[in-house]
Motif scaffolding. Structure first.
Motif, PDB file in Angstrom:
ATOM      1  N   ARG A 274      26.816  55.525 -55.916  1.00 17.27           N
ATOM      2  CA  ARG A 274      26.536  56.872 -55.589  1.00 17.27           C
ATOM      3  C   ARG A 274      25.306  57.208 -56.541  1.00 17.27           C
ATOM      4  N   ASP A 275      25.430  56.985 -57.830  1.00 19.64           N
ATOM      5  CA  ASP A 275      24.514  57.023 -58.844  1.00 19.64           C
ATOM      6  C   ASP A 275      23.129  56.474 -58.254  1.00 19.64           C
ATOM      7  N   PHE A 276      23.152  55.086 -57.843  1.00 17.92           N
ATOM      8  CA  PHE A 276      21.834  54.730 -57.061  1.00 17.92           C
ATOM      9  C   PHE A 276      21.557  55.309 -55.915  1.00 17.92           C
ATOM     10  N   ALA A 277      22.266  55.798 -55.232  1.00 19.39           N
ATOM     11  CA  ALA A 277      21.946  56.205 -53.952  1.00 19.39           C
ATOM     12  C   ALA A 277      21.162  57.796 -53.878  1.00 19.39           C
ATOM     13  N   TYR A 278      21.761  58.523 -54.911  1.00 20.21           N
ATOM     14  CA  TYR A 278      21.366  59.613 -55.251  1.00 20.21           C
ATOM     15  C   TYR A 278      19.798  59.466 -55.691  1.00 20.21           C
ATOM     16  N   HIS A 279      19.637  58.749 -56.442  1.00 23.30           N
ATOM     17  CA  HIS A 279      18.153  58.693 -57.292  1.00 23.30           C
ATOM     18  C   HIS A 279      17.232  57.923 -56.355  1.00 23.30           C
ATOM     19  N   ASP A 280      17.915  56.987 -55.512  1.00 27.82           N
ATOM     20  CA  ASP A 280      17.087  56.417 -54.473  1.00 27.82           C
ATOM     21  C   ASP A 280      16.596  57.277 -53.544  1.00 27.82           C
ATOM     22  N   ILE A 281      17.477  58.064 -52.925  1.00 27.41           N
ATOM     23  CA  ILE A 281      17.029  59.166 -51.867  1.00 27.41           C
ATOM     24  C   ILE A 281      15.934  60.120 -52.360  1.00 27.41           C
ATOM     25  N   MET A 282      16.284  60.572 -53.716  1.00 24.24           N
ATOM     26  CA  MET A 282      15.447  61.636 -54.228  1.00 24.24           C
ATOM     27  C   MET A 282      14.084  61.036 -54.544  1.00 24.24           C
ATOM     28  N   ALA A 283      14.178  59.701 -55.006  1.00 22.87           N
ATOM     29  CA  ALA A 283      12.695  59.003 -55.285  1.00 22.87           C
ATOM     30  C   ALA A 283      12.030  58.646 -53.785  1.00 22.87           C
ATOM     31  N   SER A 284      12.734  58.575 -52.826  1.00 25.96           N
ATOM     32  CA  SER A 284      12.161  58.341 -51.498  1.00 25.96           C
ATOM     33  C   SER A 284      11.233  59.606 -51.040  1.00 25.96           C
ATOM     34  N   LEU A 285      11.882  60.708 -51.197  1.00 24.24           N
ATOM     35  CA  LEU A 285      11.191  62.019 -51.066  1.00 24.24           C
ATOM     36  C   LEU A 285      10.099  62.175 -51.469  1.00 24.24           C
ATOM     37  N   SER A 286      10.045  62.025 -53.098  1.00 19.93           N
ATOM     38  CA  SER A 286       8.835  62.213 -53.845  1.00 19.93           C
ATOM     39  C   SER A 286       7.791  61.245 -53.772  1.00 19.93           C
ATOM     40  N   THR A 287       8.016  59.984 -53.447  1.00 23.79           N
ATOM     41  CA  THR A 287       7.041  58.960 -53.154  1.00 23.79           C
ATOM     42  C   THR A 287       6.383  58.751 -51.834  1.00 23.79           C
ATOM     43  N   GLY A 288       7.437  59.274 -50.931  1.00 25.68           N
ATOM     44  CA  GLY A 288       6.805  58.829 -49.539  1.00 25.68           C
ATOM     45  C   GLY A 288       7.242  57.584 -48.946  1.00 25.68           C
ATOM     46  N   HIS A 289       8.180  56.928 -49.694  1.00 24.88           N
ATOM     47  CA  HIS A 289       8.478  55.480 -49.246  1.00 24.88           C
ATOM     48  C   HIS A 289       9.947  55.363 -48.774  1.00 24.88           C
TER      49      HIS A 289
END
Length: 504
Positions: A274-289
């Motif tokens: 859950r820790d990774f998923a949260y940061h991964d999803i937020m990173a995908s929105l800010s980086t466009g990947h």
């Protein structure tokens, strides 16, 4: 044979059985209530138990002999004063190190009911300047100040302690990762704690070496994944704009290598997912990947009823399932614009409309107490994410859809909804930490509305002030650049600045 007179009256000196426990044992074993062999290693002076568990072997301090005044016998009260001074000096150090079980006596606590730090801290390492001294200080600082800020939960937010600390006991790399995390935060939150650059480099080097050895020896564990996550998050809150993403990507590779099913078998593994998923999803929105791992992989049951809040996603678990689809859609259509093939644009527009409808109608599926004031704040937190996600999707559609006017109207409504729900979350409440993404989206869509701009500025400043998370300031600075130049193309601005910004 005859014995000399008085021999039978002499007390017999007995030796205790050798059971492994000695009076000169280390303080670490005494604190753990374990036997200590008292045999210091020739390499680093640690006992065998501390060497085996990878712990700091804390030895009792040497007592000073009070200097007696010449030509007169020292008064007993002078001796007591001198002795108690040394003992109090050690007691103060041990309280800083977390050996006191009666709670904090220095006033450095997180104020109950708010996210505000109640004290500035009086953490002073021992005079020897040893690494062990500052490590004890940083561990206590992590427990008291950093761990509560890692969760949006007002209560039971210390799951970071209950999950990470037991792992860190047997994995020195993770323990040094926690030291590094605390040392990053302490720079801005409590400058009275002297953490040298050399100390931080030492901590990070230990983590890097541990990660490299685990990968080289094919010995990746849950604690290995935790190391990568902790270091990535430490870089984020330190305001880094490049390295944090590399560490997060490394954590994603480790998770794929270790296996998601294996992680879901244990509560600690599910927490890390859950820790990774949260940061991964937020990173995908800010980086466009795209997200590094596909699907809703962080739970056993995708359609489960939400009975309690999550440390990262609050009550918006089902909202986050749509965010993964939206980030994938944005990556798939990054090459589209109004001059692209009309058939493809039509297909992708219909796909986006289906996603928007599913997100608008998504039920939170809550089984919680609706009268609880904190639960109400978490519900507004989830709803702010719903409308921020819709805004993100509609704004992407403007690039290639012919119905631009319709989507602009919908985006204006999303901004109003975001600010309405954010305003229902009291300031300094822990879940306010999770409002960075909704506030940023509202800042992009508020146009030249002065009152909205001022509210968003004040709210972001408030979050940064009490959390001391520098990436919040980075997001506010980016919005200010866009407002000052009358721009909304924040993705292009990030590329111009060569930034990777985290919304987590």
């Amino acid at each position: 044979m005859s014995q000399p007179p008085g021999a039978t009256d002499r007390p017999i000196r007995r030796r205790f059985a050798a059971d492994g426990r000695v009076r000169s044992g280390c303080l670490t074993c005494k604190a753990r209530k374990k036997k200590c062999d008292g045999q210091a290693s020739d390499l680093d002076g640690r006992c065998r138990s501390c060497v085996r568990l990878g712990l700091v072997c804390e030895q009792p301090p040497l007592r000073r002999v009070p200097v007696r005044p010449p030509r007169r016998k020292a008064r007993r009260d002078d001796e007591i004063t001198s002795s108690s001074k040394d003992e109090n000096g050690w007691r103060a150090a041990s309280q800083v190190a977390g050996s006191s079980t009666d709670g904090d006596e220095d006033g450095d606590e997180v104020a109950e009911g708010t996210g505000t730090l109640a004290g500035s801290g009086s953490y002073i390492p021992d005079d020897s300047g040893s690494w062990d001294g500052i490590e004890r200080v940083l561990l206590r600082y992590f427990l008291d100040h950093v761990a509560p800020l890692c969760s949006i939960l007002q209560q039971d937010g210390n799951s970071f302690c209950s999950v990470l600390l037991p792992m860190a006991i047997v994995d020195p790399s993770l323990l040094h990762a926690l030291f590094a995390y605390a040392s990053v935060h302490v720079d801005t939150a409590s400058p009275a704690i002297p953490v040298t650059p050399e100390a931080r480099i030492k901590f990070e080097s230990q983590v890097t070496r541990g990660l490299a050895d685990a990968i080289k020896n094919n010995a990746v564990t849950e604690s290995t994944i935790a190391c990568a996550l902790v270091i990535s998050t430490a870089e984020v809150i330190g305001g880094d704009t490049s390295r944090w993403l590399l560490h997060l990507q490394g954590a994603g590779h480790l998770i794929n290598h270790f296996g998601i099913p294996r992680l879901l078998r244990t509560s600690d593994g599910a927490f890390l997912l859950r820790d990774f998923a949260y940061h991964d999803i937020m990173a995908s929105l800010s980086t466009g990947h795209r997200a590094l791992v596909n699907g809703v992989y962080w739970v056993q049951d995708v359609n489960a009823t939400v009975k309690s809040a999550d440390s990262f996603m609050g009550l918006g678990h089902h909202i986050f399932t749509h965010l993964t689809e939206i980030s994938a859609f944005a990556a798939d259509t990054a090459d589209l614009d109004l001059s692209s093939c009309s058939d493809r644009r039509s297909r992708e527009t219909l796909r986006a409309e289906d996603m928007a409808q599913a997100l608008r109608s998504e039920d939170l599926r809550l089984q919680v107490d609706p009268t609880d004031s904190y639960i109400k704040a978490l519900i507004h937190h989830a709803e702010a994410f719903r409308f921020a996600s819709l805004f993100y999707l509609y704004r992407h559609l403007l690039r290639f859809s012919d119905a631009g006017a319709v989507y602009r109207l919908r985006m204006e409504d999303c901004v109003r909804q975001i600010l309405h729900h954010v305003s229902q979350v009291p300031s300094n409440l822990f879940c306010e930490i999770g409002l960075l993404f909704p506030l940023f989206m509202a800042g992009i869509g508020c146009g030249d509305n002065t009152s909205m701009i001022q509210y968003i500025q004040n709210r972001l400043t408030c979050i940064e002030t009490w959390t001391r998370f520098k990436h919040v300031g980075r997001a506010r600075d980016l919005l200010q650049l866009l407002w000052d130049n009358g721009r909304t193309d924040w993705e292009l601005m990030l590329r111009e600045l060569d930034w990777n910004l985290s919304f987590a």
